[in-house]
Design a protein around this motif. Sequence first.
Motif, short mmCIF file in Angstrom:
data_model
loop_
_atom_site.label_atom_id
_atom_site.label_comp_id
_atom_site.label_asym_id
_atom_site.label_seq_id
_atom_site.Cartn_x
_atom_site.Cartn_y
_atom_site.Cartn_z
N CYS A 30 0.87 -1.18 0.00
CA CYS A 30 0.00 0.00 0.00
C CYS A 30 0.91 1.23 0.00
N PHE A 31 0.33 2.40 -0.20
CA PHE A 31 1.14 3.59 -0.41
C PHE A 31 0.71 4.67 0.57
N ALA A 32 1.66 5.24 1.32
CA ALA A 32 1.34 6.22 2.36
C ALA A 32 2.08 7.52 2.11
N ILE A 33 1.33 8.48 1.54
CA ILE A 33 1.91 9.82 1.38
C ILE A 33 1.11 10.85 2.19
N THR A 34 -0.24 10.75 2.11
CA THR A 34 -1.11 11.76 2.72
C THR A 34 -0.98 11.79 4.25
N GLU A 35 -1.09 13.00 4.80
CA GLU A 35 -1.09 13.17 6.26
C GLU A 35 -2.20 14.16 6.61
N ALA A 90 -1.08 17.31 5.09
CA ALA A 90 -0.52 17.21 3.73
C ALA A 90 -1.42 16.38 2.85
N GLY A 91 -2.25 17.07 2.04
CA GLY A 91 -3.12 16.37 1.10
C GLY A 91 -2.69 16.72 -0.31
N SER A 92 -3.35 17.73 -0.89
CA SER A 92 -2.98 18.16 -2.25
C SER A 92 -1.55 18.70 -2.29
N ASP A 93 -1.07 19.17 -1.17
CA ASP A 93 0.27 19.77 -1.12
C ASP A 93 1.24 18.88 -0.34
N TRP A 138 -2.33 9.20 6.80
CA TRP A 138 -3.79 9.07 6.73
C TRP A 138 -4.20 8.35 5.45
N PHE A 139 -5.40 7.81 5.45
CA PHE A 139 -6.05 7.27 4.24
C PHE A 139 -5.20 6.20 3.54
N VAL A 140 -4.53 5.35 4.27
CA VAL A 140 -3.65 4.36 3.62
C VAL A 140 -4.53 3.21 3.11
N THR A 141 -4.81 3.25 1.81
CA THR A 141 -5.77 2.31 1.22
C THR A 141 -5.20 0.90 1.14
N SER A 142 -6.03 -0.05 1.53
CA SER A 142 -5.70 -1.49 1.50
C SER A 142 -4.59 -1.85 2.49
N ASP A 201 -9.50 -1.56 3.74
CA ASP A 201 -9.65 -0.38 4.59
C ASP A 201 -8.86 0.83 4.07
N HIS A 202 -9.01 1.95 4.76
CA HIS A 202 -8.21 3.16 4.52
C HIS A 202 -7.71 3.58 5.91
N ALA A 203 -6.48 3.22 6.22
CA ALA A 203 -6.02 3.28 7.61
C ALA A 203 -5.30 4.58 7.97
N ARG A 256 -17.92 8.92 -6.12
CA ARG A 256 -17.66 10.28 -5.63
C ARG A 256 -16.18 10.50 -5.30
N VAL A 257 -15.54 9.47 -4.78
CA VAL A 257 -14.14 9.63 -4.36
C VAL A 257 -13.20 9.82 -5.56
N ASP A 258 -13.66 9.44 -6.73
CA ASP A 258 -12.78 9.55 -7.90
C ASP A 258 -12.51 11.00 -8.30
N ARG A 259 -13.29 11.92 -7.74
CA ARG A 259 -13.00 13.34 -7.96
C ARG A 259 -12.07 13.88 -6.88
N ILE A 260 -11.70 13.02 -5.93
CA ILE A 260 -10.88 13.47 -4.79
C ILE A 260 -9.51 12.81 -4.76
N TRP A 261 -9.47 11.46 -4.86
CA TRP A 261 -8.16 10.82 -4.68
C TRP A 261 -7.33 10.86 -5.95
N GLU A 262 -6.04 10.60 -5.77
CA GLU A 262 -5.07 10.69 -6.88
C GLU A 262 -5.10 12.07 -7.55
N GLY A 263 -5.29 13.10 -6.71
CA GLY A 263 -5.35 14.47 -7.22
C GLY A 263 -6.79 14.88 -7.45
N THR A 264 -7.26 15.89 -6.70
CA THR A 264 -8.66 16.32 -6.82
C THR A 264 -8.90 16.92 -8.22
N SER A 265 -10.18 17.12 -8.54
CA SER A 265 -10.52 17.75 -9.84
C SER A 265 -9.84 19.11 -9.96
N GLU A 266 -9.77 19.83 -8.84
CA GLU A 266 -9.16 21.17 -8.89
C GLU A 266 -7.67 21.06 -9.20
N ILE A 267 -7.01 20.07 -8.61
CA ILE A 267 -5.57 19.88 -8.88
C ILE A 267 -5.38 19.49 -10.35
C1 LIG Z 1 -10.99 6.92 0.27
C2 LIG Z 1 -9.65 7.57 0.13
C3 LIG Z 1 -8.54 6.79 -0.08
C4 LIG Z 1 -7.26 7.36 -0.19
N1 LIG Z 1 -6.15 6.57 -0.34
C5 LIG Z 1 -4.91 7.10 -0.21
C6 LIG Z 1 -3.75 6.28 -0.17
O1 LIG Z 1 -3.82 5.05 -0.33
N2 LIG Z 1 -2.55 6.86 0.05
C7 LIG Z 1 -2.43 8.20 0.20
O2 LIG Z 1 -1.31 8.66 0.39
N3 LIG Z 1 -3.51 9.02 0.13
C8 LIG Z 1 -4.74 8.52 -0.07
N4 LIG Z 1 -5.86 9.33 -0.10
C9 LIG Z 1 -5.69 10.75 0.05
C10 LIG Z 1 -6.08 11.58 -1.16
O3 LIG Z 1 -5.09 11.46 -2.16
C11 LIG Z 1 -6.32 13.02 -0.69
O4 LIG Z 1 -7.53 13.02 0.03
C12 LIG Z 1 -6.35 14.01 -1.81
O5 LIG Z 1 -5.09 14.17 -2.41
C13 LIG Z 1 -6.83 15.40 -1.34
O6 LIG Z 1 -6.18 15.79 -0.18
P1 LIG Z 1 -7.03 16.30 1.08
O7 LIG Z 1 -8.11 15.32 1.34
O8 LIG Z 1 -6.12 16.60 2.19
O9 LIG Z 1 -7.74 17.63 0.59
P2 LIG Z 1 -7.07 19.10 0.55
O10 LIG Z 1 -5.79 19.06 -0.19
O11 LIG Z 1 -7.08 19.70 1.90
O12 LIG Z 1 -8.13 19.86 -0.37
C14 LIG Z 1 -9.36 20.37 0.14
C15 LIG Z 1 -10.04 21.15 -0.99
O13 LIG Z 1 -9.18 22.24 -1.40
C16 LIG Z 1 -8.94 22.15 -2.79
N5 LIG Z 1 -7.57 22.59 -3.10
C17 LIG Z 1 -6.41 22.26 -2.45
N6 LIG Z 1 -5.36 22.82 -3.08
C18 LIG Z 1 -5.85 23.49 -4.14
C19 LIG Z 1 -5.27 24.27 -5.19
N7 LIG Z 1 -3.94 24.42 -5.30
N8 LIG Z 1 -6.09 24.80 -6.12
C20 LIG Z 1 -7.42 24.61 -6.05
N9 LIG Z 1 -8.04 23.92 -5.09
C21 LIG Z 1 -7.26 23.35 -4.16
C22 LIG Z 1 -9.09 20.66 -3.12
O14 LIG Z 1 -9.34 20.46 -4.50
C23 LIG Z 1 -10.27 20.30 -2.25
O15 LIG Z 1 -11.46 20.69 -2.87
C24 LIG Z 1 -7.13 8.77 -0.07
C25 LIG Z 1 -8.28 9.56 0.13
C26 LIG Z 1 -9.53 8.97 0.23
C27 LIG Z 1 -10.73 9.84 0.47
#
Ligand SMILES: Cc1cc2nc3c(=O)[nH]c(=O)nc-3n(C[C@H](O)[C@H](O)[C@H](O)COP(=O)(O)OP(=O)(O)OC[C@H]3O[C@@H](n4cnc5c(N)ncnc54)[C@H](O)[C@@H]3O)c2cc1C
Length: 389
Positions: free
Chosen positions: A121-126, A129-132, A154-158, A205-207, A357-368
């Motif tokens: 599994c892959f652990a980057i998010t904290e 530290a999400g999008s950044d 956070w969110f460590v899938t599988s 899970d997502h641990a 719904r999550v496909d617009r959030i993980w692996e880089g949100t739609s905004e990213i």
């Molecule tokens: C079910 C699930 C499984 C996941 N699995 C993993 C995993 O296995 N390993 C792992 O490392 N991570 C995992 N993630 C984490 C996932 O990659 C992050 O949730 C995602 O990158 C967004 O980070 P965040 O949730 O902290 O949101 P944030 O980065 O806090 O963003 C919040 C909002 O602000 C917006 N935003 C942030 N920055 C910008 C910008 N520069 N411009 C415009 N809008 C912006 C976002 O688009 C979003 O709408 C998982 C998440 C979920 C929900």
Amino acid sequence: MDLDLTPRERELAAKARAFCDQVLLPREIETDEHGELPQARRAAMIQAVIDWGFAGVNHAKQDGGRGFTTLEQIVIEEQLGRATNGLWTCVWRPPVSLKFGTEAQKRDYLLPSNQGRRRGCFAITESGAGSDPRQVRTRAEFRNNQWYLSGEKWFVTSYNASDYIIVHAHVDGDPDKPTLFLVDKPSPGIVHLRSPRFMHNYAFDHAELRLEEVPVPPERMLGEIGQGFELTKDWFVETRLQIAAHTLGAAIRATEIANDYATTREQFGKPIRDFQAVEFMLADMAVEIFAGKSMLYRVAAEMDRGLDRKLAHARASALKLFCSEMAGRVIDRAVQILGGRGYMRENPVERLYRDIRVDRIWEGTSEIQRGVIGGQIRKRGLEIYTGWG
Ligand SMILES: Cc1cc2nc3c(=O)[nH]c(=O)nc-3n(C[C@H](O)[C@H](O)[C@H](O)COP(=O)(O)OP(=O)(O)OC[C@H]3O[C@@H](n4cnc5c(N)ncnc54)[C@H](O)[C@@H]3O)c2cc1C
């Protein structure tokens, strides 16, 4: 321009469809009700993936994988995406960054992962530290001839299906030194804090984890110090294409169900598809799928012809953005066409609606993704999306 799928691509798509229908779909309801794929089902599921020839689906033959082309992988993933509750993930994809590992790392991690004997599994998010990901606080320090990792992930899938974690940490806390480490499970200092519930019920899970001075031998560093993002870039391209394929498969399944229902359901003395309001929804759904599928197959074929890595990155963002949002719109209409039945958990469109719904959030949100696309337009010009070739 040859737009036909080869007989082999058609055969793989048909096989993946049969696998989905015979192996994944029968597990959907129990996974949804149980919250995860029950433990008792997991070993048989791994064996089924091996028996059907889908183990190591994304890796080269010399690394123990199947050696499928990108387009072959896409036609398979599209069919798997029909399954709800993230059951497509039962066909595991060993992390692509492992192909940049040393021979010993490939022997100890990549080969057994391709054979179904290990899973990572892959652990980057904290929490901060999400999008950044430069905000990552997990540190790696080298002392007494080994690395020590400390931080929270956070969110460590599988996590609960894996026996190793690829941890993204900053060497000495320096964001200019993002680095990947292969961490075996169990290791002293890994604390599983919790696995929260999410909108979807997913196969695994997502641990949330705490790493307390977790010792890692030097030979378990993946790549070089500071190469963390570089090694993850190829992974992002792969997972963004994979998400585009799953969401496409999900949208097609929902549309098939809605189309059948609109034909058989009668109100006011006629099938509801005879009301233009309903038929126009079906028309919009079909056209959106047509657009997403055309984009996806084109890019996959381009990649097989050796598309430049930077252009592949640019295209992958566009695909992930379009297909994940397209599937959201399509599946929302499917729920509407099914009326109250579309809101029942036993109905696949209800589960697809939550899953997608999550496909617009993980692996880089739609905004990213929009940010990446905007940046690519500035750097390379609009042509990279509006031109051809
Ligand atoms: C079910 C699930 C499984 C996941 N699995 C993993 C995993 O296995 N390993 C792992 O490392 N991570 C995992 N993630 C984490 C996932 O990659 C992050 O949730 C995602 O990158 C967004 O980070 P965040 O949730 O902290 O949101 P944030 O980065 O806090 O963003 C919040 C909002 O602000 C917006 N935003 C942030 N920055 C910008 C910008 N520069 N411009 C415009 N809008 C912006 C976002 O688009 C979003 O709408 C998982 C998440 C979920 C929900």
